[in-house]
Scaffold this motif. Structure first.
Motif, PDB file in Angstrom:
ATOM      1  N   VAL A  84     -10.527  53.941   8.991  1.00 14.70           N
ATOM      2  CA  VAL A  84     -11.287  52.826  10.121  1.00 14.70           C
ATOM      3  C   VAL A  84     -12.592  52.381   9.434  1.00 14.70           C
ATOM      4  O   VAL A  84     -12.914  51.087   9.479  1.00 14.70           O
ATOM      5  N   LYS A  85     -13.270  53.661   8.720  1.00 14.91           N
ATOM      6  CA  LYS A  85     -14.622  53.010   8.263  1.00 14.91           C
ATOM      7  C   LYS A  85     -14.651  52.000   7.511  1.00 14.91           C
ATOM      8  O   LYS A  85     -15.339  51.055   7.348  1.00 14.91           O
ATOM      9  N   TYR A  86     -13.392  52.119   6.584  1.00 13.48           N
ATOM     10  CA  TYR A  86     -13.335  50.911   5.448  1.00 13.48           C
ATOM     11  C   TYR A  86     -12.090  49.972   5.759  1.00 13.48           C
ATOM     12  O   TYR A  86     -11.249  49.880   4.739  1.00 13.48           O
ATOM     13  N   LYS A  87     -11.851  49.693   6.930  1.00 13.98           N
ATOM     14  CA  LYS A  87     -10.681  49.040   7.287  1.00 13.98           C
ATOM     15  C   LYS A  87     -10.829  47.517   6.869  1.00 13.98           C
ATOM     16  O   LYS A  87      -9.743  46.895   6.484  1.00 13.98           O
ATOM     17  N   TRP A  88     -11.802  46.800   6.419  1.00 17.32           N
ATOM     18  CA  TRP A  88     -12.037  45.595   5.876  1.00 17.32           C
ATOM     19  C   TRP A  88     -11.194  45.704   4.283  1.00 17.32           C
ATOM     20  O   TRP A  88     -10.575  44.800   3.727  1.00 17.32           O
ATOM     21  N   TYR A  89     -11.770  46.917   3.677  1.00 17.21           N
ATOM     22  CA  TYR A  89     -10.865  47.096   2.259  1.00 17.21           C
ATOM     23  C   TYR A  89      -9.445  47.120   2.331  1.00 17.21           C
ATOM     24  O   TYR A  89      -8.611  46.500   1.889  1.00 17.21           O
ATOM     25  N   LEU A  90      -8.956  47.979   3.751  1.00 17.48           N
ATOM     26  CA  LEU A  90      -7.497  48.032   4.045  1.00 17.48           C
ATOM     27  C   LEU A  90      -6.749  46.655   4.298  1.00 17.48           C
ATOM     28  O   LEU A  90      -5.624  46.347   3.968  1.00 17.48           O
ATOM     29  N   ILE A  91      -7.532  45.982   5.180  1.00 13.29           N
ATOM     30  CA  ILE A  91      -6.951  44.545   5.569  1.00 13.29           C
ATOM     31  C   ILE A  91      -6.876  43.621   4.579  1.00 13.29           C
ATOM     32  O   ILE A  91      -5.799  43.030   4.249  1.00 13.29           O
ATOM     33  N   TRP A  92      -7.713  43.528   3.506  1.00 17.80           N
ATOM     34  CA  TRP A  92      -7.867  42.727   2.473  1.00 17.80           C
ATOM     35  C   TRP A  92      -6.662  42.908   1.409  1.00 17.80           C
ATOM     36  O   TRP A  92      -5.993  42.239   0.852  1.00 17.80           O
ATOM     37  N   GLY A  93      -6.701  44.274   1.261  1.00 16.88           N
ATOM     38  CA  GLY A  93      -5.634  44.838   0.369  1.00 16.88           C
ATOM     39  C   GLY A  93      -4.552  44.484   0.897  1.00 16.88           C
ATOM     40  O   GLY A  93      -3.584  44.138  -0.087  1.00 16.88           O
ATOM     41  N   THR A  94      -3.982  44.798   2.100  1.00 15.70           N
ATOM     42  CA  THR A  94      -2.633  44.406   2.800  1.00 15.70           C
ATOM     43  C   THR A  94      -2.479  42.855   2.473  1.00 15.70           C
ATOM     44  O   THR A  94      -1.184  42.615   2.104  1.00 15.70           O
ATOM     45  N   PHE A 146      -3.537  37.904 -10.687  1.00 15.38           N
ATOM     46  CA  PHE A 146      -4.693  37.590 -10.350  1.00 15.38           C
ATOM     47  C   PHE A 146      -4.969  38.445  -8.934  1.00 15.38           C
ATOM     48  O   PHE A 146      -5.801  39.187  -8.600  1.00 15.38           O
ATOM     49  N   PHE A 147      -3.779  38.238  -8.008  1.00 15.23           N
ATOM     50  CA  PHE A 147      -3.896  38.822  -6.764  1.00 15.23           C
ATOM     51  C   PHE A 147      -3.635  40.417  -6.842  1.00 15.23           C
ATOM     52  O   PHE A 147      -4.228  41.383  -5.916  1.00 15.23           O
ATOM     53  N   LEU A 148      -2.890  41.034  -7.810  1.00 17.54           N
ATOM     54  CA  LEU A 148      -2.773  42.372  -8.014  1.00 17.54           C
ATOM     55  C   LEU A 148      -3.942  42.810  -8.491  1.00 17.54           C
ATOM     56  O   LEU A 148      -4.245  43.916  -7.995  1.00 17.54           O
ATOM     57  N   PHE A 149      -4.822  42.090  -9.236  1.00 17.27           N
ATOM     58  CA  PHE A 149      -6.254  42.597  -9.573  1.00 17.27           C
ATOM     59  C   PHE A 149      -7.017  42.710  -8.380  1.00 17.27           C
ATOM     60  O   PHE A 149      -7.840  43.757  -8.172  1.00 17.27           O
ATOM     61  N   LEU A 150      -6.800  41.660  -7.412  1.00 14.52           N
ATOM     62  CA  LEU A 150      -7.577  41.845  -6.081  1.00 14.52           C
ATOM     63  C   LEU A 150      -7.146  43.139  -5.118  1.00 14.52           C
ATOM     64  O   LEU A 150      -7.960  43.796  -4.471  1.00 14.52           O
ATOM     65  N   VAL A 151      -5.756  43.145  -5.217  1.00 13.04           N
ATOM     66  CA  VAL A 151      -5.450  44.567  -4.722  1.00 13.04           C
ATOM     67  C   VAL A 151      -6.106  45.958  -5.051  1.00 13.04           C
ATOM     68  O   VAL A 151      -6.482  46.778  -4.372  1.00 13.04           O
ATOM     69  N   ARG A 152      -6.042  45.992  -6.374  1.00 16.16           N
ATOM     70  CA  ARG A 152      -6.744  47.051  -6.798  1.00 16.16           C
ATOM     71  C   ARG A 152      -8.145  47.172  -6.731  1.00 16.16           C
ATOM     72  O   ARG A 152      -8.739  48.332  -6.364  1.00 16.16           O
ATOM     73  N   GLN A 153      -8.931  46.180  -6.562  1.00 21.07           N
ATOM     74  CA  GLN A 153     -10.372  45.943  -6.444  1.00 21.07           C
ATOM     75  C   GLN A 153     -10.504  46.219  -4.777  1.00 21.07           C
ATOM     76  O   GLN A 153     -11.672  46.262  -4.489  1.00 21.07           O
ATOM     77  N   THR A 154      -9.499  46.350  -4.052  1.00 24.98           N
ATOM     78  CA  THR A 154      -9.911  46.657  -2.596  1.00 24.98           C
ATOM     79  C   THR A 154      -9.174  47.810  -2.385  1.00 24.98           C
ATOM     80  O   THR A 154      -9.988  49.064  -1.854  1.00 24.98           O
ATOM     81  N   LEU A 155      -7.881  48.192  -2.454  1.00 27.49           N
ATOM     82  CA  LEU A 155      -7.280  49.425  -2.055  1.00 27.49           C
ATOM     83  C   LEU A 155      -8.085  50.822  -2.995  1.00 27.49           C
ATOM     84  O   LEU A 155      -8.257  51.775  -2.517  1.00 27.49           O
ATOM     85  N   ILE A 156      -7.837  50.563  -4.296  1.00 23.82           N
ATOM     86  CA  ILE A 156      -8.375  51.536  -5.310  1.00 23.82           C
ATOM     87  C   ILE A 156      -9.797  51.930  -5.110  1.00 23.82           C
ATOM     88  O   ILE A 156     -10.437  52.994  -5.018  1.00 23.82           O
ATOM     89  N   VAL A 157     -10.537  50.771  -4.921  1.00 19.82           N
ATOM     90  CA  VAL A 157     -12.131  50.953  -4.565  1.00 19.82           C
ATOM     91  C   VAL A 157     -12.357  51.807  -3.214  1.00 19.82           C
ATOM     92  O   VAL A 157     -13.241  52.638  -3.200  1.00 19.82           O
ATOM     93  N   MET A 158     -11.524  51.271  -2.326  1.00 19.11           N
ATOM     94  CA  MET A 158     -11.620  52.108  -0.899  1.00 19.11           C
ATOM     95  C   MET A 158     -11.201  53.612  -1.270  1.00 19.11           C
ATOM     96  O   MET A 158     -12.190  54.533  -0.610  1.00 19.11           O
ATOM     97  N   SER A 159     -10.219  53.956  -2.140  1.00 19.27           N
ATOM     98  CA  SER A 159     -10.056  55.240  -2.333  1.00 19.27           C
ATOM     99  C   SER A 159     -11.284  55.978  -2.805  1.00 19.27           C
ATOM    100  O   SER A 159     -11.363  57.168  -2.554  1.00 19.27           O
ATOM    101  N   ARG A 160     -12.029  55.357  -3.778  1.00 21.09           N
ATOM    102  CA  ARG A 160     -13.134  56.121  -4.405  1.00 21.09           C
ATOM    103  C   ARG A 160     -14.269  56.290  -3.245  1.00 21.09           C
ATOM    104  O   ARG A 160     -14.997  57.247  -3.554  1.00 21.09           O
ATOM    105  N   HIS A 161     -14.325  55.030  -2.568  1.00 22.84           N
ATOM    106  CA  HIS A 161     -15.422  55.293  -1.458  1.00 22.84           C
ATOM    107  C   HIS A 161     -15.014  56.619  -0.496  1.00 22.84           C
ATOM    108  O   HIS A 161     -15.992  57.475  -0.312  1.00 22.84           O
TER     109      HIS A 161
END
Length: 593
Positions: free
Chosen positions: A12-22, A89-104
């Motif tokens: 929930v805290k990082y919901k925007w990472y999750l939403i954009w990643g989806t 390009f969009f796979l790169f964005l997927v990793r930059q959202t979901l994987i970055v979220m996991s690091r946070h």
């Protein structure tokens, strides 16, 4: 899986990472589906163009038809290349959202666990070993990150891809779609059977890893003892035993993974065979074109990696569930050492113990039995006794490392439970019996309790502890790094540095817990003479088995097996010819010898 619900607050805290990643996952899969359709159009174009091309053989139109055909194929190729680049390009964005979220989330979870560790009482640390604590904040958190990162990403990709591909395949030909998906129920049953084995073996691996971490930590912490007793070979054999056990458990888990992967490939291959066989029948009947068959094969291949990753994803998820369960076990432990009123005020130093009894919760040992003591602000009290008499327990109770089993402890006539813990402990200088120093400079160790302390204050504290000359003789002076647990210093130097650390913060109450046991008599006298001035304006509690340390005290209490057997001043106790006089004479004779 219930254990992983704890992580929902972070999602929930990082919901925007999750939403954009989806969103990026959906877009990237759309760009993955369109090339298959373009391949179908291209193949159908080839089949249709070839018929027309040969129909106009020997005419001038044949060359024009070929030019148009070549241009169309080139256009399809460029479109497929462009879509592939967009998908990348969009796979790169997927990793930059979901994987970055996991690091946070990993960062937040580690900090939460560490903060929680610091709130837990000493009784918790007496029950759990250091290796287990370290494994939960490192290895277990890493396993959890694999769930909120790669596992979540691959799982989401699988769901989106299945929804898009299967719906599109069904719109083309329902019969062929049915046969393509026929192996999937078998795959689901396999996952159900495998996941139970994986979670059980993952828990065994984590327990084995904790034992191994504990063994290594103890071996390296006690390396001097290990070497002095020439036990390197024995230690190596024990470590090999632990690693062999860890390896055996890991290989058992690897066996499950090794059997699972070929089975997944076999089921995917079966889908390809069904596409060609059933699709061929549909082409013969005129319901599909050869391009559709190729398109379906591409779709099956698109599903190959997500389906193969499904087993890995479930495995990682089960491991994360086992790790999060272990983490939750510690996070659910709540400390009973809490403040009732959160008083935040300066203390004067009056100490009162009223009929205090204390039993250690982990061992059941009764350390104090009906202990009472009254020390006025600015006075000093010495507590003497043999090993196991309950001396150090008084220091632990006074600093609220434990609460008494019964009875009351007051400071300035206020129960210690009413003070805020930082307020209470921040005004107490404590020199423990077991000296612990940090792997840092001497200067930073002295100012540990007050990081903003001036260097002049550090110098004075070191002088009062009779350590100044030793420090200036070091090549790097106060910036000398003392090594892990102060390994570069002698026992006496470590104790004196611990004294300097306590008195440097100018506490209202000073507790010296047998802190002069590792220094010689001459150094003890120097430190005691310096402490006369230091203890003049503050309440001091001197805990020792040496009678010489008690001479400065305004009152002396002699303990034996948790009971007070004598109390009074030095002269009064000497005149009684009791236990105190006996201790004094024995130690005096030992010093003379």
């Amino acid at each position: 899986m219930k254990a992983l619900l704890y992580l929902n607050k972070y999602l929930v805290k990082y919901k925007w990472y999750l939403i954009w990643g989806t969103l990026f996952t959906i877009i990237s899969n759309l760009f993955g589906i369109y090339p298959a359709q373009l391949v179908r159009y291209a193949l159908d174009l080839v089949r249709e163009t070839l018929d027309i091309y040969y129909l106009y053989a020997g005419t001038s139109l044949q060359e024009s038809i070929y030019s148009m055909f070549a241009f169309s194929i080139l256009l399809y190729g460029l479109l497929i290349l462009a879509l592939a680049l967009l998908k990348g390009f969009f796979l790169f964005l997927v990793r930059q959202t979901l994987i970055v979220m996991s690091r946070h989330i990993e960062y937040d979870l580690k900090n939460e666990i560490y903060d929680h560790y610091q709130t837990l009482p000493l009784s918790f640390y007496r029950k759990h070993n250091t290796g287990d604590l370290m494994a939960r904040i490192s290895e277990d958190v890493s396993k959890v990150r694999m769930y909120v990162g790669p596992s979540l990403m691959y799982g989401m990709n699988l769901i989106v891809l299945f929804a898009l591909v299967i719906s599109y395949m069904a719109s083309i030909n329902m019969r062929l779609t049915f046969f393509v998906l026929l192996p999937l129920p078998v795959l689901s049953i396999g996952i159900y059977l495998v996941e139970n084995i994986v979670i059980r073996r993952s828990e065994e691996i984590q327990r084995s890893l904790s034992r191994m971490s504990t063994f290594v930590q103890e071996a390296f912490s006690g390396i001097r003892v290990l070497k002095s007793f020439v036990q390197e070979k024995n230690s190596t054999e024990k470590f090999e035993h632990e690693t062999n056990e860890y390896r055996a458990k890991s290989l058992r888990l690897t066996l499950v993974d090794a059997l699972w992967q070929p089975m997944t490939v076999l089921l995917i291959g079966l889908s390809n065979v069904l596409v060609i066989y059933v699709g061929g029948q549909e082409v013969i009947s005129g319901r599909l074109t050869p391009g559709n068959i190729t398109e379906f094969i591409l779709y099956v291949n698109m599903l190959t990696w997500p389906v193969m990753a499904l087993g890995w994803t479930m495995s990682q998820t089960q491991r994360a569930a086992a790790s999060q369960q272990r983490i939750n076990e510690f996070l659910e432990v709540k400390t009973e050492i809490v403040s009732t009123k959160h008083l935040n005020r300066d203390i004067q130093g009056k100490i009162t113990f009223e009929h205090v009894r204390f039993t250690y919760p982990d061992s059941g040992i009764v350390a104090l039995k009906d202990f009472s003591m009254n020390v006025r602000a600015g006075e000093s009290v010495a507590i003497l006794g043999t090993t196991g008499s309950g001396k150090s327990t008084i220091a632990n109770l006074l600093t609220r490392m434990y609460d008494p089993t019964s009875g009351t402890i007051r400071i300035d006539d206020v129960p210690v439970e009413e003070y805020g813990l930082p307020t209470l402990r921040g005004q107490i200088g404590y020199v423990p019996q077991d000296v612990f120093l940090f792997s840092d400079s001497i200067s930073n160790n002295v100012r540990f309790g007050l990081p903003e302390m001036s260097q002049e204050r550090v110098d004075q504290a070191v002088r009062d502890a009779d350590l100044y000359q030793n420090i200036v003789d070091f090549p790097e002076g106060f910036e000398t790094r003392i090594g892990e647990r102060g390994i570069t210093l002698s026992g006496g130097q470590k104790q004196r540095l611990s004294i300097a650390r306590a008195i440097a913060r100018n506490p209202k109450i000073l507790i010296l817990d047998d802190c002069l046991s590792a220094v010689d008599t001459n150094t003890e006298n120097i430190i005691l003479n310096n402490l006369k001035r230091i203890m003049a304006d503050r309440t001091s509690v001197i805990i020792s088995h040496r009678v010489s340390s008690a001479k400065l005290a305004d009152q002396i209490i002699v303990l034996d097996d948790g009971n007070i057997i004598e109390t009074g001043t030095h002269d009064e106790l000497m005149a009684r010819n009791g236990t105190y006089r006996e201790l004094y004479d024995k130690q005096l004779q030992a010093e003379e010898v």
